[in-house]
Design a protein around this motif. Sequence first.
Motif, PDB file in Angstrom:
ATOM      1  N   ILE A 170       0.813  -1.215   0.000  1.00 25.92           N
ATOM      2  CA  ILE A 170       0.000   0.000   0.000  1.00 25.92           C
ATOM      3  C   ILE A 170       0.848   1.267   0.000  1.00 25.92           C
ATOM      4  O   ILE A 170       0.325   2.366  -0.138  1.00 25.92           O
ATOM      5  N   THR A 171       2.172   1.117   0.130  1.00 24.38           N
ATOM      6  CA  THR A 171       3.067   2.267   0.054  1.00 24.38           C
ATOM      7  C   THR A 171       3.032   2.798  -1.372  1.00 24.38           C
ATOM      8  O   THR A 171       3.129   2.041  -2.329  1.00 24.38           O
ATOM      9  N   SER A 210      -7.062   0.732  -9.321  1.00 24.69           N
ATOM     10  CA  SER A 210      -6.659   0.930  -7.935  1.00 24.69           C
ATOM     11  C   SER A 210      -6.446   2.428  -7.726  1.00 24.69           C
ATOM     12  O   SER A 210      -6.029   3.138  -8.645  1.00 24.69           O
ATOM     13  N   PRO A 211      -6.694   2.924  -6.512  1.00 22.12           N
ATOM     14  CA  PRO A 211      -6.447   4.342  -6.250  1.00 22.12           C
ATOM     15  C   PRO A 211      -4.970   4.696  -6.044  1.00 22.12           C
ATOM     16  O   PRO A 211      -4.622   5.884  -6.066  1.00 22.12           O
ATOM     17  N   LEU A 212      -4.096   3.703  -5.869  1.00 23.26           N
ATOM     18  CA  LEU A 212      -2.682   4.014  -5.658  1.00 23.26           C
ATOM     19  C   LEU A 212      -2.100   4.651  -6.915  1.00 23.26           C
ATOM     20  O   LEU A 212      -2.397   4.228  -8.035  1.00 23.26           O
ATOM     21  N   THR A 217      -6.715  -2.078  -4.579  1.00 25.11           N
ATOM     22  CA  THR A 217      -5.468  -1.704  -3.902  1.00 25.11           C
ATOM     23  C   THR A 217      -4.666  -2.961  -3.583  1.00 25.11           C
ATOM     24  O   THR A 217      -5.226  -3.996  -3.256  1.00 25.11           O
ATOM     25  N   GLU A 218      -3.369  -2.841  -3.666  1.00 26.84           N
ATOM     26  CA  GLU A 218      -2.494  -3.979  -3.366  1.00 26.84           C
ATOM     27  C   GLU A 218      -2.657  -4.412  -1.913  1.00 26.84           C
ATOM     28  O   GLU A 218      -3.147  -3.654  -1.068  1.00 26.84           O
ATOM     29  N   GLN A 219      -2.239  -5.642  -1.640  1.00 29.53           N
ATOM     30  CA  GLN A 219      -2.275  -6.167  -0.280  1.00 29.53           C
ATOM     31  C   GLN A 219      -1.439  -5.281   0.633  1.00 29.53           C
ATOM     32  O   GLN A 219      -0.366  -4.799   0.253  1.00 29.53           O
ATOM     33  N   ASN A 220      -1.925  -5.079   1.838  1.00 30.86           N
ATOM     34  CA  ASN A 220      -1.160  -4.362   2.852  1.00 30.86           C
ATOM     35  C   ASN A 220      -0.185  -5.369   3.465  1.00 30.86           C
ATOM     36  O   ASN A 220      -0.600  -6.275   4.183  1.00 30.86           O
ATOM     37  N   TYR A 221       1.095  -5.220   3.153  1.00 29.52           N
ATOM     38  CA  TYR A 221       2.104  -6.156   3.638  1.00 29.52           C
ATOM     39  C   TYR A 221       2.619  -5.810   5.027  1.00 29.52           C
ATOM     40  O   TYR A 221       3.555  -6.445   5.522  1.00 29.52           O
ATOM     41  N   GLY A 222       2.039  -4.813   5.668  1.00 28.18           N
ATOM     42  CA  GLY A 222       2.384  -4.492   7.052  1.00 28.18           C
ATOM     43  C   GLY A 222       3.862  -4.250   7.256  1.00 28.18           C
ATOM     44  O   GLY A 222       4.472  -3.431   6.569  1.00 28.18           O
ATOM     45  N   CYS A 223       4.451  -4.978   8.188  1.00 27.74           N
ATOM     46  CA  CYS A 223       5.856  -4.786   8.550  1.00 27.74           C
ATOM     47  C   CYS A 223       6.811  -5.111   7.402  1.00 27.74           C
ATOM     48  O   CYS A 223       7.994  -4.783   7.476  1.00 27.74           O
TER      49      CYS A 223
END
Length: 176
Positions: A22-23, A53-55, A80-86
């Motif tokens: 999501i970055t 996607s809105p990105l 939107t792409e997967q939120n890969y978190g850390c």
Amino acid sequence: MRLFVVRHGQTVWNSENRVCGITDSPLTNKGITQAKELSQSIKDRPIDVILSSPLSRALQTAEIIACSIEKEIIIDDRLTEQNYGCYEGVDRDNVDFKEAKKHFPFRLAGGESLLQLGQRVYNLLDEIKKTYSNQNVLVVTHGGVSRVINAYFTDQNNEDFYRFHIENCAIKEYNY
């Protein structure tokens, strides 16, 4: 009805081999060129609707394509792409990241699980089928979302799913 799926052009983080969920990593000059080349190669395809996607990396790719085929863009957050978190921003070859990706129900720390991604993408695909049943739809999205879309249309095992990859500005076609 046909569904055309496009992954956005190359980003700064793609060129650095970094995980980009999501970055909002911007397109490189190469990514912009890829989008322009793709827009020319598909301008004669029968596309009725563009979803993006809105990105910014996907939206900019969609805008370049939309200019070529003279269509409006509908932004849908479910693309939107997967939120890969850390794991956002780490090297794609990071051993922990590669292992975490294999565990579909595992919610990545600070992010989302592959099953959560799958739910939102499958719901969107079911909606596209109903809403645009007699139209051809172009979706501009991300690598992880493209993998889930491919799984929606293709029976595969976990290893096949894990290995699926779509290049930047590549297009894949599916029939509903």
